[in-house]
Each structure stands twice: as C-alpha cells, then as structure tokens.
Design a protein around this motif. Sequence first.
Motif, PDB file in Angstrom:
ATOM      1  N   SER A 304       0.814  -1.217   0.000  1.00 52.53           N
ATOM      2  CA  SER A 304       0.000   0.000   0.000  1.00 52.53           C
ATOM      3  C   SER A 304       0.848   1.267   0.000  1.00 52.53           C
ATOM      4  N   GLN A 305       0.313   2.283  -0.638  1.00 53.99           N
ATOM      5  CA  GLN A 305       0.820   3.646  -0.574  1.00 53.99           C
ATOM      6  C   GLN A 305      -0.268   4.454   0.131  1.00 53.99           C
ATOM      7  N   PRO A 306      -0.070   4.788   1.411  1.00 49.91           N
ATOM      8  CA  PRO A 306      -1.159   5.361   2.208  1.00 49.91           C
ATOM      9  C   PRO A 306      -1.818   6.588   1.594  1.00 49.91           C
ATOM     10  N   ASP A 307      -1.036   7.492   1.004  1.00 52.98           N
ATOM     11  CA  ASP A 307      -1.622   8.721   0.474  1.00 52.98           C
ATOM     12  C   ASP A 307      -2.513   8.454  -0.733  1.00 52.98           C
ATOM     13  N   ARG A 308      -2.263   7.377  -1.424  1.00 52.09           N
ATOM     14  CA  ARG A 308      -3.106   6.974  -2.555  1.00 52.09           C
ATOM     15  C   ARG A 308      -4.254   6.081  -2.109  1.00 52.09           C
ATOM     16  N   ASP A 309      -3.953   5.111  -1.244  1.00 46.66           N
ATOM     17  CA  ASP A 309      -4.917   4.063  -0.952  1.00 46.66           C
ATOM     18  C   ASP A 309      -5.950   4.442   0.107  1.00 46.66           C
ATOM     19  N   ILE A 310      -5.572   5.210   1.113  1.00 45.66           N
ATOM     20  CA  ILE A 310      -6.540   5.557   2.160  1.00 45.66           C
ATOM     21  C   ILE A 310      -7.723   6.339   1.589  1.00 45.66           C
ATOM     22  N   PRO A 311      -7.519   7.359   0.749  1.00 44.05           N
ATOM     23  CA  PRO A 311      -8.682   8.014   0.137  1.00 44.05           C
ATOM     24  C   PRO A 311      -9.535   7.043  -0.698  1.00 44.05           C
ATOM     25  N   TYR A 312      -8.887   6.076  -1.364  1.00 44.77           N
ATOM     26  CA  TYR A 312      -9.627   5.104  -2.170  1.00 44.77           C
ATOM     27  C   TYR A 312     -10.485   4.198  -1.279  1.00 44.77           C
ATOM     28  N   PHE A 313      -9.919   3.747  -0.147  1.00 45.42           N
ATOM     29  CA  PHE A 313     -10.682   2.898   0.758  1.00 45.42           C
ATOM     30  C   PHE A 313     -11.885   3.653   1.326  1.00 45.42           C
ATOM     31  N   VAL A 314     -11.696   4.911   1.680  1.00 42.68           N
ATOM     32  CA  VAL A 314     -12.810   5.711   2.206  1.00 42.68           C
ATOM     33  C   VAL A 314     -13.851   5.940   1.116  1.00 42.68           C
ATOM     34  N   GLU A 315     -13.410   6.127  -0.119  1.00 43.11           N
ATOM     35  CA  GLU A 315     -14.340   6.273  -1.244  1.00 43.11           C
ATOM     36  C   GLU A 315     -15.195   5.017  -1.392  1.00 43.11           C
ATOM     37  N   LEU A 316     -14.566   3.844  -1.297  1.00 42.61           N
ATOM     38  CA  LEU A 316     -15.323   2.591  -1.363  1.00 42.61           C
ATOM     39  C   LEU A 316     -16.305   2.488  -0.211  1.00 42.61           C
ATOM     40  N   TYR A 317     -15.876   2.889   0.977  1.00 38.19           N
ATOM     41  CA  TYR A 317     -16.757   2.845   2.146  1.00 38.19           C
ATOM     42  C   TYR A 317     -17.950   3.768   1.959  1.00 38.19           C
ATOM     43  N   ASN A 318     -17.694   4.988   1.522  1.00 38.36           N
ATOM     44  CA  ASN A 318     -18.777   5.961   1.343  1.00 38.36           C
ATOM     45  C   ASN A 318     -19.759   5.529   0.259  1.00 38.36           C
ATOM     46  N   ALA A 319     -19.273   4.729  -0.695  1.00 40.65           N
ATOM     47  CA  ALA A 319     -20.132   4.238  -1.771  1.00 40.65           C
ATOM     48  C   ALA A 319     -20.859   2.951  -1.389  1.00 40.65           C
ATOM     49  N   GLY A 320     -20.672   2.495  -0.148  1.00 38.01           N
ATOM     50  CA  GLY A 320     -21.340   1.278   0.294  1.00 38.01           C
ATOM     51  C   GLY A 320     -20.702   0.008  -0.212  1.00 38.01           C
ATOM     52  N   ARG A 321     -19.433   0.072  -0.634  1.00 37.98           N
ATOM     53  CA  ARG A 321     -18.760  -1.095  -1.202  1.00 37.98           C
ATOM     54  C   ARG A 321     -18.021  -1.924  -0.160  1.00 37.98           C
ATOM     55  N   LEU A 322     -17.990  -1.459   1.077  1.00 42.63           N
ATOM     56  CA  LEU A 322     -17.328  -2.209   2.157  1.00 42.63           C
ATOM     57  C   LEU A 322     -18.365  -2.506   3.248  1.00 42.63           C
ATOM     58  N   PRO A 323     -19.320  -3.374   2.935  1.00 41.05           N
ATOM     59  CA  PRO A 323     -20.415  -3.625   3.883  1.00 41.05           C
ATOM     60  C   PRO A 323     -19.926  -4.287   5.163  1.00 41.05           C
ATOM     61  N   ASN A 324     -20.564  -3.932   6.250  1.00 42.76           N
ATOM     62  CA  ASN A 324     -20.305  -4.562   7.543  1.00 42.76           C
ATOM     63  C   ASN A 324     -18.883  -4.367   8.052  1.00 42.76           C
ATOM     64  N   LEU A 325     -18.229  -3.304   7.621  1.00 43.98           N
ATOM     65  CA  LEU A 325     -16.852  -3.060   8.048  1.00 43.98           C
ATOM     66  C   LEU A 325     -16.747  -2.953   9.566  1.00 43.98           C
ATOM     67  N   ALA A 326     -17.769  -2.417  10.194  1.00 45.84           N
ATOM     68  CA  ALA A 326     -17.748  -2.243  11.649  1.00 45.84           C
ATOM     69  C   ALA A 326     -17.657  -3.574  12.390  1.00 45.84           C
ATOM     70  N   LEU A 327     -18.006  -4.677  11.734  1.00 42.00           N
ATOM     71  CA  LEU A 327     -17.944  -5.977  12.394  1.00 42.00           C
ATOM     72  C   LEU A 327     -16.519  -6.396  12.731  1.00 42.00           C
ATOM     73  N   LEU A 328     -15.532  -5.782  12.090  1.00 44.59           N
ATOM     74  CA  LEU A 328     -14.138  -6.132  12.376  1.00 44.59           C
ATOM     75  C   LEU A 328     -13.726  -5.718  13.781  1.00 44.59           C
ATOM     76  N   LEU A 329     -14.327  -4.651  14.285  1.00 42.20           N
ATOM     77  CA  LEU A 329     -13.977  -4.154  15.619  1.00 42.20           C
ATOM     78  C   LEU A 329     -14.878  -4.814  16.651  1.00 42.20           C
ATOM     79  N   SER A 330     -14.411  -5.905  17.200  1.00 41.72           N
ATOM     80  CA  SER A 330     -15.280  -6.711  18.048  1.00 41.72           C
ATOM     81  C   SER A 330     -15.349  -6.211  19.482  1.00 41.72           C
TER      82      SER A 330
END
Length: 359
Positions: A304-330
């Motif tokens: 990973s390149q954080p400056d490139r990938d972190i905005p992309y991951f948040v974009e996926l999250y905001n678009a509903g593409r990372l469903p149930n992500l909160a389940l990782l934090l038990s």
Amino acid sequence: MTQGMKAAVLFETGKPLQVVEGVQLPALESGQVQVKVHYSGLCHSQLAEVRGHRGEDKWLPHLLGHEAVGTVKAIGSGVTKVKEGDKVVLGWIKGQGMDVAGARYPLALNGQSYLLNSGGVTTFSEQTIVSENRLVTLPQGMPDKLAVLLGCALPTGMGLVFNEAKLLPDDDASQGKSIAIFGLGGVGLSALIAAYATKPKTLIAIDVEAHKLELAKQLGATHCINLSTQDLDTELKRICPQGVDYSFEAGGKAKTIEMAFRSVKDGGGQCIFASHPQEGELIQLEPHAFHRGKHIRGSWGGGSQPDRDIPYFVELYNAGRLPNLALLLSHEYSLDDINQALDDLEQRKITRALINVST
C-alpha cells in the motif's frame, strides 16, 4: 517540556505493559507532528513485541502501537502535509512527507528517570509525536472508530488483494476467481472484504475459531473451513478440486503459510502472505510445486501507498462497497485495560481490538 500524559510502556518483554502517568512530550523537531490520539488499534505485531516473540528488543523501554486516529496539535519545522486541527490517520506504512526518527519521551517513575524510545509512529498514549510520513489526513465520511483500521488492517489486508494480486472491483478480469483467506484477524478479514468486492466465484474463509468463521460468512465467504475440526486438504478438494487461483495468508504462523501455498492450483496459482511468524520459524515447501507453476511471495503492508490508498478505501466505504466493516472491531477497551486486550487477542477471543485512548 509540555504537560505529562498517560502512556502504556514496554519496560521488559514477557511482562505486561505498564500504564503510567507523567510521560513528557519533548519539543518537536523538524519533520515531526504532535497528535492527540483518540482511538488506537491493536494487532498481533504489538502482541509479538510484548511477549518477546520478535527476538531481542534493543530499544527498551519504549512505546508501541502503529495504527490510530487523532487530531494534530502542533507541527515541527518543514512539515507541510498536515496542519494544526487536522483529523489524521496514523499508520506504520511510510507515505509522503519527511521521514524522521522517533521521539524520546522523558519519564520520572518511582525515583528513576527514563528516556522512552519510540519509532516513527506510536499510538498507545494520550498524545504522540509522529514522523510526517506516517500521517494521512482522514477524508470525510468514515467514523473515527472505523478509520483506525486505515492505519494497518485495511491497507495490509485489502492491499493484498488490490495491490499485490491486482484484483480490483468492477474489473471484469478480476471477477469469477477462486480465493482462499487463511487467518481471520483484522488483516485476514480485511482481505476477505476486499476479495468479496471483486465478485469471486468461490471465497473460502479458513480459521480455527467458529465465531470468526461465522463473521466471515456475514462478510461474504461462500465456504468456511474450521481447521480445528476439519481436514484442510479434504475440504479444499471438495470445494476446489484443482486448487484456488489465489490464497491470502494472515495466520501468523509458518504452518499457515505452508497450507496457503499448498491450496493454490498448479499452473499459475498465487499465494501471497502478510503474516510475521515467530522469530526462528521456517517454512517448508514442496520444491516440485514450483515446477508445476505455483507461486508464493510475501507482502510488506499489502504493497500500500497510504496517500493513494486511504482516500480510495474511504471512497469505497462511502459508496457502500465495504459492507459490515464495523464488524471487524469486536471489542473496545480503555488504555488502562490494554493488557486485557492483549490477553484476549492472544487467546483468540477477539478479531480487532479498539483502544479508546480518550477515556
């Protein structure tokens, strides 16, 4: 010196962390950023350090932690990437910006004076001094508690799929693959979430804990294998007789790396592992498997390149593409309870621990 703060300190490997008051923040040097930590993550890397599984620790006593969310309180000279008041993600993977040495924190405790060492980023303290290149401004849309995962778990796990294997959402060539995930901690589950986003034909989750396998089903696994009750080779032959196209390993042991390699098909199957087995462990692989076209390689932070990938991951999250992500934090713990969090992680009771540093 500034005011003292609370921090969890490793004084001796094999012993619990000591949560102490009165740790001092030294003056900022060029390229350093002072951050108030809100939430920190906890993973097996810290567990290995505390338990002494990384070999000799030459930096004792020192601070730990490498993923968090916080707010910038001050910047040192030369820092241009962030400014005071910015909400930021802290992570161990180097990104853009100045790369500077870790701070040394004065502490007076029980009549003794210490200088606590640290690396480019540490997070088990109320405030921390971080190298500029270990920070990324948090894009809008993702809650702080989930954004902690952007510091390590998501870049490493999702990076295995997106960066290392080049499997991408909405890419026709990436769809319809057979994929196996070995080890369902924060990194493995992040890899599973990313793999699910690529629309695989078969997505197999493999672990020894039934509750983690149940979680994997909620996150999109089509099949689950419980290594504590089922034989891996038998189950894989039933599900994918020729082997899987890709296996991603995050189990943390040489044995799981070997199993992940064995699971991929001849003629192009790829095994990519992210875990760091205990110091001294070696992997043993069948030599002829390489002649038959199997591939294996390790990954450093999911490429990973954080400056490139972190905005992309948040974009996926905001678009509903990372469903149930909160389940990782038990589970959520206070900083005072960090040793309980380490014990629970070691006993495989939790997936990813969230340390609430603000309480």
